[in-house]
Design an enzyme around this catalytic site. Structure first.
Site, mmCIF file in Angstrom:
data_model
loop_
_atom_site.group_PDB
_atom_site.id
_atom_site.type_symbol
_atom_site.label_atom_id
_atom_site.label_comp_id
_atom_site.label_asym_id
_atom_site.label_seq_id
_atom_site.Cartn_x
_atom_site.Cartn_y
_atom_site.Cartn_z
ATOM 1 C CB SER A 149 35.653 32.593 35.086
ATOM 2 O OG SER A 149 35.760 31.884 36.299
HETATM 3 N N1 SAM Z 1 40.264 31.084 38.820
HETATM 4 C C1 SAM Z 1 40.219 29.953 37.938
HETATM 5 C C2 SAM Z 1 40.830 30.237 36.602
HETATM 6 O O1 SAM Z 1 41.241 31.367 36.338
HETATM 7 O O2 SAM Z 1 40.917 29.277 35.795
HETATM 8 C C3 SAM Z 1 38.827 29.390 37.765
HETATM 9 C C4 SAM Z 1 38.361 28.767 39.006
HETATM 10 S S1 SAM Z 1 37.188 27.462 38.810
HETATM 11 C C5 SAM Z 1 35.748 28.353 38.352
HETATM 12 C C6 SAM Z 1 36.981 27.078 40.548
HETATM 13 C C7 SAM Z 1 38.191 26.374 41.155
HETATM 14 O O3 SAM Z 1 38.017 26.344 42.573
HETATM 15 C C8 SAM Z 1 38.330 24.925 40.708
HETATM 16 O O4 SAM Z 1 39.602 24.720 40.165
HETATM 17 C C9 SAM Z 1 38.141 24.136 42.000
HETATM 18 O O5 SAM Z 1 38.897 22.947 42.064
HETATM 19 C C10 SAM Z 1 38.581 25.143 43.041
HETATM 20 N N2 SAM Z 1 38.096 24.922 44.415
HETATM 21 C C11 SAM Z 1 36.886 24.499 44.829
HETATM 22 N N3 SAM Z 1 36.841 24.446 46.172
HETATM 23 C C12 SAM Z 1 38.061 24.868 46.621
HETATM 24 C C13 SAM Z 1 38.640 25.041 47.915
HETATM 25 N N4 SAM Z 1 37.983 24.786 49.057
HETATM 26 N N5 SAM Z 1 39.911 25.485 47.988
HETATM 27 C C14 SAM Z 1 40.625 25.759 46.864
HETATM 28 N N6 SAM Z 1 40.138 25.597 45.613
HETATM 29 C C15 SAM Z 1 38.855 25.171 45.496
#
Ligand code: SAM
Length: 216
Positions: free
Chosen positions: A61
């Site tokens: 993000s």
């Molecule tokens: N917090 C992260 C960082 O600091 O880099 C950025 C997060 S990214 C915007 C969203 C993340 O959520 C992705 O890596 C995606 O694979 C994960 N994601 C999506 N659905 C999910 C779920 N049900 N459980 C866990 N992770 C999930």
């Protein structure tokens, strides 16, 4: 400019002018080496005012989004925090600077592994990583004082609300697939109160209580 100066510049040009005030949050953003959470080929963009790609079609993000979501959690240092969506691990590292223990769940195995390696090499011993569907939370470790969802969700899953402690705070980008708004929900004496904050665009939360893979 070196990376340390770039971090200071990011704080003074992107975060302070947009109203981030919590000195602890600003100091964590000054400290954590964001460039080590992205691929070497884009390290020169790590402190720019934007989200960046990580592998598997996911994103780290924008710094401002990390800062405001963190500030809204009102961390004092003693909290047990759950993050859904580990991604690169950057947000978890910021949370680990400001709270006692961080539990973070990622659905994509390779992202979780890479993040875990980063935590080890940077010396974070208070971050616990699990691969799985974060929409189910982490019942064995509940309750959590704070919960942060870092992927877009149509609503905050009830299961996560149930895993929030009394006087807890949960923050999530809530809305439709391509536009959301940050929702801060505070629990107090068994009641919930909602506050909407800045508009945002996140990758989708895919899981039992998020979007289904086939809808994406
Ligand atoms: N917090 C992260 C960082 O600091 O880099 C950025 C997060 S990214 C915007 C969203 C993340 O959520 C992705 O890596 C995606 O694979 C994960 N994601 C999506 N659905 C999910 C779920 N049900 N459980 C866990 N992770 C999930």
């Amino acid at each position: 400019m070196g990376f340390r100066e770039l971090r200071e510049f990011m704080v003074s040009t992107q975060l302070v002018p947009r109203g981030i005030k919590d000195e602890r949050v600003l100091n964590a953003m000054r400290k954590v080496p964001r460039h080590l959470f992205v691929d070497e080929s884009i390290q020169n963009k790590a402190y720019d005012d934007m989200a960046l790609p990580i592998s598997e079609g996911q994103t780290i993000s924008q710094p401002y989004m990390v800062a405001i979501m963190t500030e809204l959690l009102e961390l004092k240092g003693n909290e047990k925090v759950l993050e859904i969506g580990t991604g690169s691990g950057y947000q978890a590292a910021i949370l680990a600077e400001l709270s006692k223990e961080v539990y973070t769940i990622e659905r994509v195995d390779v992202l979780a592994q890479n993040a875990e390696e980063r935590f080890l090499s940077l010396g974070y011993t208070n971050i616990h990583v699990k691969v799985g569907d974060g929409t189910l939370g982490w019942p064995e470790e509940a309750p959590f004082d704070r919960i942060m969802i870092t992927a877009a969700t149509p609503k905050i899953p009830d299961v996560l609300m149930e895993q929030l402690s009394e006087e807890g705070i949960i923050i999530a980008p809530v809305g439709d697939r391509f536009s959301q708004q940050l929702l801060k929900c505070t629990k107090s004496s068994g009641k919930y109160s909602d506050e909407y904050h800045t508009p945002c665009i996140f990758v989708p939360l895919i899981g039992k209580y998020g979007w289904q893979q086939e809808d994406i």
